[in-house]
Design an enzyme around this catalytic site. Structure first.
Site, short mmCIF file in Angstrom:
data_model
loop_
_atom_site.label_atom_id
_atom_site.label_comp_id
_atom_site.label_asym_id
_atom_site.label_seq_id
_atom_site.Cartn_x
_atom_site.Cartn_y
_atom_site.Cartn_z
N HIS A 313 -36.17 24.76 104.29
CA HIS A 313 -34.97 23.93 104.61
C HIS A 313 -35.64 22.97 105.71
CE1 HIS A 313 -31.28 22.55 105.45
NE2 HIS A 313 -30.80 22.95 103.96
N ASP A 371 -29.14 26.69 97.32
CA ASP A 371 -29.07 26.43 96.08
C ASP A 371 -29.54 28.04 95.25
OD1 ASP A 371 -29.90 23.00 97.48
OD2 ASP A 371 -28.17 23.62 96.06
C1 SDX Z 1 -30.60 21.43 100.00
O1 SDX Z 1 -30.52 18.96 104.47
C2 SDX Z 1 -30.12 19.68 104.14
O2 SDX Z 1 -29.40 20.16 105.00
C3 SDX Z 1 -29.52 20.02 102.86
C4 SDX Z 1 -28.78 20.89 102.03
C5 SDX Z 1 -27.61 20.78 102.27
O3 SDX Z 1 -26.56 20.82 102.44
O4 SDX Z 1 -27.33 19.21 102.92
O5 SDX Z 1 -29.04 22.22 102.71
C6 SDX Z 1 -28.85 21.15 100.24
O6 SDX Z 1 -31.06 20.22 99.88
C7 SDX Z 1 -30.80 22.43 100.43
C8 SDX Z 1 -32.77 22.27 100.21
C9 SDX Z 1 -32.99 22.68 98.11
N1 SDX Z 1 -34.04 22.48 97.83
C10 SDX Z 1 -34.66 22.99 97.70
O7 SDX Z 1 -34.94 24.29 96.71
C11 SDX Z 1 -36.29 22.70 96.79
C12 SDX Z 1 -37.00 23.47 97.36
N2 SDX Z 1 -37.92 23.16 98.55
C13 SDX Z 1 -38.09 22.33 99.25
O8 SDX Z 1 -38.62 21.24 98.70
C14 SDX Z 1 -38.40 22.37 100.73
O9 SDX Z 1 -38.30 23.77 101.56
C15 SDX Z 1 -37.42 21.58 101.17
C16 SDX Z 1 -37.26 19.53 100.97
C17 SDX Z 1 -35.92 21.85 100.92
C18 SDX Z 1 -37.92 20.79 102.70
O10 SDX Z 1 -38.43 20.19 102.40
P1 SDX Z 1 -39.62 20.51 104.77
O11 SDX Z 1 -39.04 20.19 105.60
O12 SDX Z 1 -40.06 18.29 104.16
O13 SDX Z 1 -40.44 21.11 104.48
P2 SDX Z 1 -42.45 20.91 103.89
O14 SDX Z 1 -42.38 20.09 102.82
O15 SDX Z 1 -42.43 20.08 105.35
O16 SDX Z 1 -42.33 22.47 103.71
C19 SDX Z 1 -43.67 23.17 105.07
C20 SDX Z 1 -44.47 23.49 104.41
C21 SDX Z 1 -45.28 22.87 103.40
O17 SDX Z 1 -46.48 23.86 103.00
P3 SDX Z 1 -47.12 23.31 104.10
O18 SDX Z 1 -47.88 21.79 103.13
O19 SDX Z 1 -47.41 23.33 104.96
O20 SDX Z 1 -49.17 23.89 103.55
O21 SDX Z 1 -43.99 24.93 103.11
C22 SDX Z 1 -43.86 24.60 102.00
C23 SDX Z 1 -44.20 23.30 102.16
O22 SDX Z 1 -45.13 22.84 100.60
N3 SDX Z 1 -43.09 24.37 101.45
C24 SDX Z 1 -43.11 25.43 99.90
C25 SDX Z 1 -40.99 25.45 99.73
N4 SDX Z 1 -41.05 24.58 100.56
C26 SDX Z 1 -41.71 24.41 101.94
N5 SDX Z 1 -43.70 25.65 99.00
C27 SDX Z 1 -43.19 26.31 98.01
N6 SDX Z 1 -41.43 26.40 97.79
C28 SDX Z 1 -40.69 25.67 98.41
N7 SDX Z 1 -39.45 25.50 98.10
#
Ligand code: SDX
Length: 437
Positions: A313, A371
């Site tokens: 998140h 989720d």
């Molecule tokens: C919702 O914003 C809100 O409030 C949203 C929400 C709401 O109520 O409105 O809470 C609802 O959208 C919840 C999120 C649902 N999405 C998912 O579950 C999809 C999986 N999650 C990821 O796509 C991600 O965690 C996000 C999109 C939720 C957040 O993305 P960020 O903040 O841009 O995080 P990031 O991509 O910068 O991640 C930091 C690191 C990265 O690795 P490095 O580049 O540092 O090596 O963490 C990794 C990312 O690759 N990472 C994950 C991951 N989420 C982040 N790796 C594996 N699986 C994941 N789910």
């Protein structure tokens, strides 16, 4: 009405660039991180700020929802989500988000009556569905039908008229369950069920979704309570992507139905509200506990583009408080349905346990979000996977409309117009095609 608190200057940040420096006010609110006010930066230093995914940018002042990502705290108008999920109802939370205070009995009765009186759709809207393929994704139907609502309710689209803003809010909150249920009925090839005024908000949605004409339908009180709680948990969440989309659309004075349709489109993405559907697909692909280690390795391999859906998140760097409540509700619903062992839940719990002990996830502060468990409950309640995000949209409609209302009523509201760093070609002259070689 809640006090319309505004931020106060709590300090000054001095920025130096070249031979100039600017003293910028630092603003603080009731809770949370202070913000440097950069509105005069360009005039004072001739530079912009750069924050492409708005990770460190406050886009507005808001008194609606507060999130502390490090502590895993979520407050709706100051009330902890745990207390509201346990003690309140979705319509009471809707009143709270819209008006800033919990309603007294008379206010609650009046509010629920208004919502009940707006649950029917204009009969012409039914014909929209004839244009869709039977297998159309329900989110496509929600985007289309909600986006067209201004054509059916032209008497509530003048955003400068407080009365029309109130009516459009009631219409959106009241009609979104009908639209969502009818999207499912169309997919299922079953007749549309009209809303009933003798049922509560959650009962009515379950009725329109599950009931069929030949069979009497009695809402199950435990499932109704679970549905109401799921709606509360998804109602609002500060300036997330879809809410920011609604605010940006609303800043152009677009009508509220068009703004909510924009929010629905933004929520659909699997990185946002589409994650609940993606979690179920991920669990089905993993199939069994023995396949978890290989899946985790795939997630760690950047080239795989595989993410652990339902994890991570932008704000929560601790457990999403909604995920905890969702997991508890999971047990209640499965227990009520007499489902002793739900393989998907066992798999999700094992996946969570392994991930929370794996350095990759721990070092990146990746925890289950709202989720991760919601799909398991919704599946157990008989909702098809592709209805998960529409149900999220149904709940978030009250958050979107509350945030839209707050923005429209904010006297400092102006059209949202971000800038950029231009990295394209420098100015050059046109060359006719016969000169281009
Ligand atoms: C919702 O914003 C809100 O409030 C949203 C929400 C709401 O109520 O409105 O809470 C609802 O959208 C919840 C999120 C649902 N999405 C998912 O579950 C999809 C999986 N999650 C990821 O796509 C991600 O965690 C996000 C999109 C939720 C957040 O993305 P960020 O903040 O841009 O995080 P990031 O991509 O910068 O991640 C930091 C690191 C990265 O690795 P490095 O580049 O540092 O090596 O963490 C990794 C990312 O690759 N990472 C994950 C991951 N989420 C982040 N790796 C594996 N699986 C994941 N789910």
């Amino acid at each position: 009405m809640a006090p319309s608190a505004t931020s106060k200057q709590v300090g000054t940040a001095t920025l130096t660039f070249g031979d100039k420096s600017a003293d910028l006010p630092v603003l603080g609110g009731t809770l949370g991180t202070d913000c440097v006010d950069v509105r005069k930066l360009q005039s004072q230093l001739g530079i912009f700020t750069f924050d492409p995914s708005y990770g460190a940018t406050a886009s507005c002042e808001s008194a609606i929802t507060y999130i502390d990502g490090d502590e895993g705290i979520l407050l709706y108008r100051g009330y902890p989500i745990e207390q509201l999920a346990e003690k309140s109802t979705f319509l009471e939370v809707a009143y709270l988000l819209l008006n800033g205070e919990l309603p007294n009995q008379a206010q609650y009765k009046e509010f629920t009556t208004h919502v009940t009186m707006h649950t029917m759709l204009h009969e012409q809207i039914r014909r929209f569905w004839d244009g869709f393929r039977r297998d159309a994704h329900p989110m496509a139907m929600l985007c289309s039908v909600v986006g067209a609502m201004s054509a059916f309710y032209p008497d509530s689209i003048d955003i400068h008229d407080p009365r029309q803003r109130e009516i459009s809010a009631f219409r959106m909150i009241a009609k979104i369950p009908t639209i969502t249920a009818w999207a499912h009925k169309y997919n299922a090839g079953q007749p549309f069920m009209y809303p009933r005024n003798d049922l509560s908000y959650a009962e009515n949605f379950l009725y329109m979704f599950h009931a069929v004409p030949p069979q009497e339908y009695k809402p199950n009180p435990i499932l109704t309570r679970a549905m109401d709680r799921i709606l509360i948990l998804h109602a609002d969440h500060e300036q997330n992507a879809s809410t920011s989309t609604v605010r940006l659309a609303g800043s152009t004075d677009a009508n509220p139905f068009a703004c909510i349709a924009a929010g629905i489109a933004s929520l659909w993405g699997p990185a946002h509200g589409g994650a609940n559907e993606a979690v179920l697909k991920m669990l089905e692909e993993i199939g069994s506990v023995k396949n978890i280690p290989a899946f985790i390795e795939q997630v760690k391999d950047k080239n795989s583009n595989v993410k652990l859906m339902g994890f991570g998140h932008r704000v929560y760097k601790n457990y999403d408080p909604r995920a905890k409540i969702m997991q508890k509700t999971c047990y209640e619903v499965l227990g009520e349905l007499g489902i002793k062992d739900e393989p998907m839940l066992d798999l999700a719990m094992e996946l969570e346990k392994i991930a929370l002990n794996d350095e990759y996830f721990v070092s990146r502060k990746l925890y289950p979000n709202v989720d991760f468990y919601s799909g398991i409950i919704l599946k157990a309640m008989g909702f098809p996977t592709k209805m998960f995000t529409p149900i999220f949209a149904l709940a978030r409609t009250v958050g979107w409309i509350s945030q839209w209302k707050e923005m429209i009523e904010d006297p400092s509201n102006r059209i949202n117009r971000p800038r950029q760093i231009y990295t394209g070609a420098p100015q050059r002259d046109y060359v006719s095609v016969d000169q281009r070689g």
